[in-house]
Design an enzyme around this catalytic site. Structure first.
Site, mmCIF file in Angstrom:
data_model
loop_
_atom_site.group_PDB
_atom_site.id
_atom_site.type_symbol
_atom_site.label_atom_id
_atom_site.label_comp_id
_atom_site.label_asym_id
_atom_site.label_seq_id
_atom_site.Cartn_x
_atom_site.Cartn_y
_atom_site.Cartn_z
ATOM 1 N N GLU A 49 0.656 -1.536 -0.331
ATOM 2 C CA GLU A 49 0.122 0.344 -0.143
ATOM 3 C C GLU A 49 0.764 1.433 -0.407
ATOM 4 O O GLU A 49 0.831 2.363 -1.074
ATOM 5 C CB GLU A 49 -1.232 -0.062 1.057
ATOM 6 C CG GLU A 49 -1.778 -1.477 1.305
ATOM 7 C CD GLU A 49 -0.961 -2.062 1.806
ATOM 8 O OE1 GLU A 49 -1.515 -3.265 3.075
ATOM 9 O OE2 GLU A 49 0.048 -2.706 1.646
ATOM 10 N N ALA B 231 21.129 -46.301 -13.130
ATOM 11 C CA ALA B 231 22.403 -46.596 -13.325
ATOM 12 C C ALA B 231 23.248 -46.179 -12.730
ATOM 13 O O ALA B 231 23.597 -44.632 -13.258
ATOM 14 C CB ALA B 231 23.001 -48.206 -14.387
ATOM 15 N N THR C 247 21.085 -38.214 1.300
ATOM 16 C CA THR C 247 21.792 -37.487 -0.284
ATOM 17 C C THR C 247 23.239 -36.746 0.290
ATOM 18 O O THR C 247 23.336 -36.978 -1.059
ATOM 19 C CB THR C 247 19.872 -36.442 -0.132
ATOM 20 O OG1 THR C 247 19.209 -37.662 0.241
ATOM 21 C CG2 THR C 247 20.150 -35.665 -1.149
ATOM 22 N N ASP D 277 24.589 -38.095 -3.576
ATOM 23 C CA ASP D 277 25.441 -36.809 -4.247
ATOM 24 C C ASP D 277 26.214 -35.204 -4.175
ATOM 25 O O ASP D 277 26.247 -34.879 -5.017
ATOM 26 C CB ASP D 277 23.230 -36.265 -4.903
ATOM 27 C CG ASP D 277 22.127 -37.692 -5.255
ATOM 28 O OD1 ASP D 277 23.230 -38.614 -5.611
ATOM 29 O OD2 ASP D 277 21.624 -37.230 -5.037
ATOM 30 N N ARG E 17 19.832 -21.169 -8.782
ATOM 31 C CA ARG E 17 21.329 -20.464 -9.095
ATOM 32 C C ARG E 17 20.720 -19.357 -11.012
ATOM 33 O O ARG E 17 19.807 -19.531 -11.222
ATOM 34 C CB ARG E 17 22.201 -21.795 -9.754
ATOM 35 C CG ARG E 17 22.647 -22.694 -8.387
ATOM 36 C CD ARG E 17 23.266 -23.555 -9.019
ATOM 37 N NE ARG E 17 23.051 -25.077 -9.626
ATOM 38 C CZ ARG E 17 22.296 -25.817 -9.307
ATOM 39 N NH1 ARG E 17 22.787 -25.167 -7.674
ATOM 40 N NH2 ARG E 17 21.745 -26.152 -9.568
ATOM 41 N N SER F 266 21.086 -38.382 11.040
ATOM 42 C CA SER F 266 21.161 -39.547 12.454
ATOM 43 C C SER F 266 22.327 -40.219 12.571
ATOM 44 O O SER F 266 22.438 -40.917 13.974
ATOM 45 C CB SER F 266 19.768 -40.898 12.243
ATOM 46 O OG SER F 266 20.891 -41.866 10.829
ATOM 47 N N GLU G 93 13.636 -32.076 -0.680
ATOM 48 C CA GLU G 93 14.609 -32.689 -2.013
ATOM 49 C C GLU G 93 15.140 -33.210 -1.239
ATOM 50 O O GLU G 93 15.841 -33.758 -0.941
ATOM 51 C CB GLU G 93 15.143 -31.821 -2.321
ATOM 52 C CG GLU G 93 14.767 -30.855 -3.639
ATOM 53 C CD GLU G 93 15.431 -29.560 -4.275
ATOM 54 O OE1 GLU G 93 16.086 -30.644 -4.798
ATOM 55 O OE2 GLU G 93 15.392 -28.807 -4.001
ATOM 56 N N GLY H 289 15.529 -38.542 -0.411
ATOM 57 C CA GLY H 289 14.570 -40.165 -1.020
ATOM 58 C C GLY H 289 13.806 -40.654 -0.510
ATOM 59 O O GLY H 289 13.474 -40.032 0.079
#
Length: 355
Positions: free
Chosen positions: A52, A169, A201, A205, A212, A230, A277, A279
């Site tokens: 406003e 794979a 993860t 990865d 980005r 954990s 993001e 598993g």
């Protein structure tokens, strides 16, 4: 143009603030006089002027201080009526001499909700409410959830094969979805305040979980990277999330209950929305325990097999307990199909849209 058309323009302005304004909601405003738009604005971030005020300043700078007197302002969300980092917008509107205020949705913040109309009417200003209400409420749905529950809006994002797997794979790389789908993930990251994943993860990865390139909106702070583990060892010292230029935006939680983490992200870090993001283990747990609100699934035209499902967990014991999807939107992205939908309980009617 009628009230709905002006409000839809205000909504398009408000949408520019998605991902920038937390812990505040995104809001847009348009000022009209004699059938002509004379000012507009949107909330650009916490501590910045509200929509406003931006619209009032825009109109005054272009047309003079008296231009707003008697004009109509369209606001996607009820104007605030209490002091915070900025003064009450109801006071600014009254002092400006606006003649009419059109409100899209009521503020879900109980400190403001339902109060503004009475204040404005007492100041001699005509008030109309509920214009394009559903769209205005949709825009602030994560903020509304925080106000009602103290929990953030949780989006589960996953890329999976036709047989429901997220692995392929090792020699073929980690990606299932195509380049265009991965670019769309960048736009999703730009919408949220945090990205939730696991130590597993990160170890597998070594992702960055950053927004980005051109996908980072002007003023966008990188999302918090929230890693659950954990293991006593936590996250490897050389992981990107601990060593890149945004390492101060990484939070590691060891053996903490998910509910406690979610509430702390809201209260201590201003998180209103987050994207998962990770598993199938964490995804399954979030679905089993009811923490997730929305899913964004990228379905790749592959059959991969393998042991890792997109969603694990305990699942349901009978179909009456199954999760349903509403507001389902399907979109073709090159060879992939993206599904974006809200999770709902049994008995709620799903809606489907194809883009």
């Amino acid at each position: 143009m009628n009230d709905s058309e002006y409000m839809r323009h205000a909504l398009s302005l408000a949408a520019q603030g998605v991902g920038l304004t937390s812990p505040n909601p995104p809001v847009g405003a348009v000022i009209v006089r004699d059938g002509r738009q004379i000012g507009s604005g949107w909330h650009r971030g916490s501590g910045h002027p509200h929509a406003e005020i931006e619209a009032l300043e825009d109109a005054r700078s272009r047309h003079g201080d008296d231009a707003v007197r008697g004009a109509t302002i369209y606001i996607t969300l009820e104007p605030c009526s209490t002091h915070g980092k900025t003064g009450p917008c109801t006071t600014a509107i009254t002092r400006a001499g606006l003649g009419r205020v059109v409100i899209g949705a009521q503020d879900p913040n109980p400190a403001h909700g339902g109060v503004a109309a009475g204040i404005l009417a007492a100041g001699g200003i005509e008030v109309a409410e509920g214009i394009e209400e559903a769209s205005c409420e949709l825009l602030v749905r994560p903020f509304a959830k925080v106000q009602k529950t103290g929990l953030p809006w949780v989006i589960v994002k996953s890329a999976l094969s036709l047989d429901g797997k997220i692995t392929r794979a090792p020699s073929e790389g980690q990606w299932l979805s195509g380049t265009a789908s991965r670019e769309e993930v960048q736009t999703l990251r730009a919408e949220v305040d945090a990205i939730l994943s696991t130590g597993k993860t990160v170890r597998s990865d070594n992702p960055r979980f950053t927004v980005r390139g051109d996908y980072a909106k002007n003023g966008k702070i990188q999302p918090w990277r929230v890693i659950l583990t954990s293991r006593d060892s936590g996250v490897p010292d050389g992981a990107e999330v601990l060593t890149d230029p945004f390492s101060d935006r990484t939070l590691v939680y060891k053996r903490r209950r998910i509910e406690c983490i979610l509430r702390e992200l809201v209260s201590d870090y201003g998180v209103v929305s987050l994207m998962v993001e990770a598993g199938g283990g964490l995804v399954g747990q979030l679905l089993d325990e009811g923490w997730a609100d929305e899913v964004v699934l990228f379905l790749a035209p592959l059959l991969t097999g393998g042991p890792v499902p997109a969603s694990g967990g305990e699942g349901v014991t009978d179909l009456n307990q199954r999760l349903r999807l509403s507001e389902s939107h399907f979109k073709r992205i090159d060879n992939d199909v993206r599904l974006r939908a809200v999770l709902c309980g049994a008995g709620e009617s799903p809606g489907i849209a194809v883009e």
